[in-house]
Design an enzyme around this catalytic site. Structure first.
Site, PDB file in Angstrom:
ATOM      1  N   ASN A 188      15.283  15.683 -13.584  1.00 10.42           N
ATOM      2  CA  ASN A 188      14.029  14.936 -13.705  1.00 10.42           C
ATOM      3  C   ASN A 188      14.259  13.531 -14.254  1.00 10.42           C
ATOM      4  OD1 ASN A 188      12.570  17.205 -12.865  1.00 10.42           O
ATOM      5  ND2 ASN A 188      12.511  18.007 -14.955  1.00 10.42           N
ATOM      6  N   HIS A 238       0.837  -1.219   0.000  1.00 11.86           N
ATOM      7  CA  HIS A 238       0.000   0.000   0.000  1.00 11.86           C
ATOM      8  C   HIS A 238       0.867   1.263   0.000  1.00 11.86           C
ATOM      9  CE1 HIS A 238      -3.355  -2.670   1.310  1.00 11.86           C
ATOM     10  NE2 HIS A 238      -2.379  -3.251   1.980  1.00 11.86           N
ATOM     11  N   SER A 254      15.333  21.110 -16.218  1.00 12.58           N
ATOM     12  CA  SER A 254      14.182  21.982 -16.407  1.00 12.58           C
ATOM     13  C   SER A 254      14.646  23.253 -17.105  1.00 12.58           C
ATOM     14  CB  SER A 254      13.580  22.331 -15.045  1.00 12.58           C
ATOM     15  OG  SER A 254      12.834  23.536 -15.133  1.00 12.58           O
ATOM     16  N   GLN A 275      -5.342  -5.267 -42.906  1.00 10.07           N
ATOM     17  CA  GLN A 275      -4.166  -4.453 -43.191  1.00 10.07           C
ATOM     18  C   GLN A 275      -3.840  -3.538 -41.998  1.00 10.07           C
ATOM     19  OE1 GLN A 275      -3.377  -2.989 -47.242  1.00 10.07           O
ATOM     20  NE2 GLN A 275      -3.798  -0.960 -46.452  1.00 10.07           N
ATOM     21  N   LYS A 330      -0.817  -3.890 -39.130  1.00 12.18           N
ATOM     22  CA  LYS A 330       0.616  -3.653 -39.251  1.00 12.18           C
ATOM     23  C   LYS A 330       1.133  -2.461 -38.467  1.00 12.18           C
ATOM     24  CE  LYS A 330       0.549  -6.157 -43.411  1.00 12.18           C
ATOM     25  NZ  LYS A 330      -0.900  -6.344 -43.161  1.00 12.18           N
ATOM     26  N   LYS A 387      16.713  21.457 -11.062  1.00 15.12           N
ATOM     27  CA  LYS A 387      15.965  20.226 -11.310  1.00 15.12           C
ATOM     28  C   LYS A 387      16.768  19.159 -12.045  1.00 15.12           C
ATOM     29  CE  LYS A 387      12.203  19.258 -10.663  1.00 15.12           C
ATOM     30  NZ  LYS A 387      10.973  19.588 -11.405  1.00 15.12           N
ATOM     31  N   GLU A 422       9.735   8.361 -16.573  1.00 14.31           N
ATOM     32  CA  GLU A 422       8.380   8.870 -16.832  1.00 14.31           C
ATOM     33  C   GLU A 422       7.914   8.453 -18.224  1.00 14.31           C
ATOM     34  OE1 GLU A 422       7.996  13.128 -15.401  1.00 14.31           O
ATOM     35  OE2 GLU A 422      10.093  12.681 -14.956  1.00 14.31           O
ATOM     36  N   TYR A 432     -10.427 -13.501 -45.265  1.00 13.41           N
ATOM     37  CA  TYR A 432      -9.624 -12.281 -45.325  1.00 13.41           C
ATOM     38  C   TYR A 432     -10.513 -11.070 -45.589  1.00 13.41           C
ATOM     39  CZ  TYR A 432      -6.373  -8.642 -46.589  1.00 13.41           C
ATOM     40  OH  TYR A 432      -5.711  -7.446 -46.615  1.00 13.41           O
TER      41      TYR A 432
HETATM   42  N1  ARG Z   1      -1.743  -5.033 -47.880  1.00 15.46           N
HETATM   43  C1  ARG Z   1      -2.607  -6.139 -47.634  1.00 15.46           C
HETATM   44  C2  ARG Z   1      -2.667  -6.475 -46.148  1.00 15.46           C
HETATM   45  O1  ARG Z   1      -1.830  -6.031 -45.473  1.00 15.46           O
HETATM   46  C3  ARG Z   1      -2.118  -7.334 -48.390  1.00 15.46           C
HETATM   47  C4  ARG Z   1      -3.186  -8.322 -48.732  1.00 15.46           C
HETATM   48  C5  ARG Z   1      -4.097  -7.747 -49.718  1.00 15.46           C
HETATM   49  N2  ARG Z   1      -5.047  -8.710 -50.138  1.00 15.46           N
HETATM   50  C6  ARG Z   1      -6.096  -8.372 -50.900  1.00 15.46           C
HETATM   51  N3  ARG Z   1      -6.907  -9.315 -51.246  1.00 15.46           N
HETATM   52  N4  ARG Z   1      -6.304  -7.157 -51.258  1.00 15.46           N
HETATM   53  O2  ARG Z   1      -3.543  -7.151 -45.665  1.00 15.46           O
END
Ligand code: ARG
Length: 459
Positions: free
Chosen positions: A287, A157, A279, A324, A327, A285, A292, A319
């Protein structure tokens, strides 16, 4: 000539706005290396299936290696129509080796291609984070070895609870980061199932031997058993994002401890100047910005996990272009965590423990449990002992005295047979040495754990 993977059935060109919205090359170019690995393996499968001849196979491989080199040395030149990494590699390959490039995509879809790329990328990302976690563990372990018997207050605590050693505190984080390494390992183990050969969704009809592909792409140890699932599964991305987020949460806890411990109020550690900032207004200071930021970065890591889960929720088989969106969050979490772990290891390696300040923060009341344990050893039931010691703590507060200065009569008032030997309990080092159960804070036990970690981590 424009190299587009799908223009045939369209009468009108794609709108510029749509291109900007749709194109992923600006971020998925990071997949170049793994995309080319996958394509070389695929070319091998086409050769084995008799769909291309050896000469064509060799031309494709040589061309792909040239493209790889262009990405590696930065000479790859993107053009307007490079929709994504798959298009860009194939377009450049076409320029370099001519019409044979048009055979590479036989039986393959970008759906199984991108799923393969992301798995390869995720597996190597896991390896990278594992090494960073190891680096941080080693920095913590080195501190633990140096401070196996450095006394400090332990908190629950955020209130002073019982004396512990600084080495013990360091090893708590080593344990935490070990679990993170295990999670990375487990998540990447599930990524080792090969989607390639699943086609767009239904499989391929050209006699491709998928098992043989796992020999060329040796990160994979099995072939996906259902082509629909193969192109639509992003569980491994979610699992790694969770693992990265939890590691970020762990880093934020380490960071918070060090923000507190490096403040003037605690003064338990001194962070190196190299990892602190000043600072613009207050000249005095220093920091703990490194800590942080570590605490703050966990917000992005958690956010990226939530982003992906939200993208995946409710997606129909199989799919969908939504995928996409896996990523950028993944790349961001990888880069954020990688740098965070590097900084954390450096801060831990360079910080100085301030023994005297840790020691000065220990007060006698932290030995109240030791006193109760002593009464227990004299035959007092623990619940009663707890009450008696509680009364002593209250007396010390009333008299404004540390417990070791309470007159003997006060002790005898709660337990008549107590004599002056009771004062020998007020020894912090001995209190800590008594916590010698396995995993306890006794210096011998801490050193034992240090040795165990040294063996494990040095392997
Ligand atoms: N850039 C697409 C992705 O990252 C690749 C696959 C695209 N596939 C499609 N059927 N358009 O998912």
């Amino acid at each position: 000539m424009e190299h587009k993977l799908w223009g045939g059935r369209f009468a009108e060109p794609t709108a510029a706005t749509m291109r900007r919205f749709n194109d992923s090359f600006r971020f998925d170019r990071r997949l170049a290396e793994v995309d080319i690995d996958g394509s070389i393996a695929w070319a091998g499968a086409l050769l084995e299936a008799g769909l291309i001849n050896r000469e064509e196979y060799e031309a494709l491989c040589q061309g792909l290696e040239l493209v790889r080199r262009e990405f590696a040395d930065g000479s790859f030149e993107a053009i307007e129509g490079d929709e994504d990494i798959h298009t860009a590699v194939e377009r450049r390959l076409h320029e370099l080796v001519g019409v044979v490039a048009l055979k590479l995509h036989t039986g393959r879809s970008r759906n199984d291609q991108v799923a393969t790329d992301m798995r390869l990328f995720a597996i190597s990302a896991g390896r990278q984070i594992d090494q960073r976690l190891l680096g941080l563990q080693l920095a913590l372990l080195t501190q633990a070895e140096a401070h196996a018997s450095t006394l400090m207050p332990g908190y629950t605590h955020l209130q002073r609870a019982q004396p512990i050693t600084f080495g013990h505190w360091c090893l708590a984080y080593v344990e935490m980061f070990e679990r993170d390494r295990q999670r990375v390992h487990e998540a990447t183990a599930r990524a080792r199932t090969l989607p390639l050969g699943a086609g767009a969704l239904a499989g391929n009809s050209l006699g491709i031997e998928r098992e043989r592909l796992t020999e060329a792409l040796d990160e994979f140890d099995a072939v996906a058993g259902n082509s629909l699932d193969a192109v639509s599964d992003r569980d491994y991305v979610a699992e790694l994002l969770f693992t990265f987020a939890l590691t970020g949460v762990h880093l934020s806890r380490l960071a918070e401890d060090l923000v507190l411990y490096s403040s003037a109020e605690f003064g338990f550690v001194e962070l190196a100047d190299a990892y602190s900032t000043g600072s613009s207004l207050m000249p005095q200071k220093k920091n703990p910005d490194s800590m942080e930021l570590l605490r703050g970065k966990s917000g992005r890591l958690v956010g990226n996990l939530v982003t992906l889960l939200t993208v995946l929720k409710g997606l129909p088989m199989t799919y969908n272009k939504d995928m996409q969106e896996d990523k950028e969050p993944f790349f961001d979490s990888l880069d954020t965590l990688d740098l965070s772990l590097e900084v954390a290891a450096a801060v831990v390696a360079t910080m100085e423990a301030r023994h005297e300040r840790m020691r000065a923060a220990l007060d006698d009341a932290m030995l109240a449990t030791d006193l109760a344990d002593d009464l227990v050893r004299r035959g007092v039931p623990f619940r009663e002992a707890h009450g008696k010691v509680g009364r002593l703590v209250r007396r010390a507060l009333e008299l404004h005295l540390p417990m070791r200065e309470l007159p003997l009569v006060e002790y005898q008032a709660v337990q008549p047979e107590l004599d002056h030997t009771v004062y020998s309990l007020f020894d912090m080092a001995q209190s800590v040495a008594r916590k010698d159960s396995l995993g306890g804070t006794a210096p011998d036990r801490v050193l034992e754990q240090c040795a165990r970690w040294r063996d494990l981590l040095d392997e």
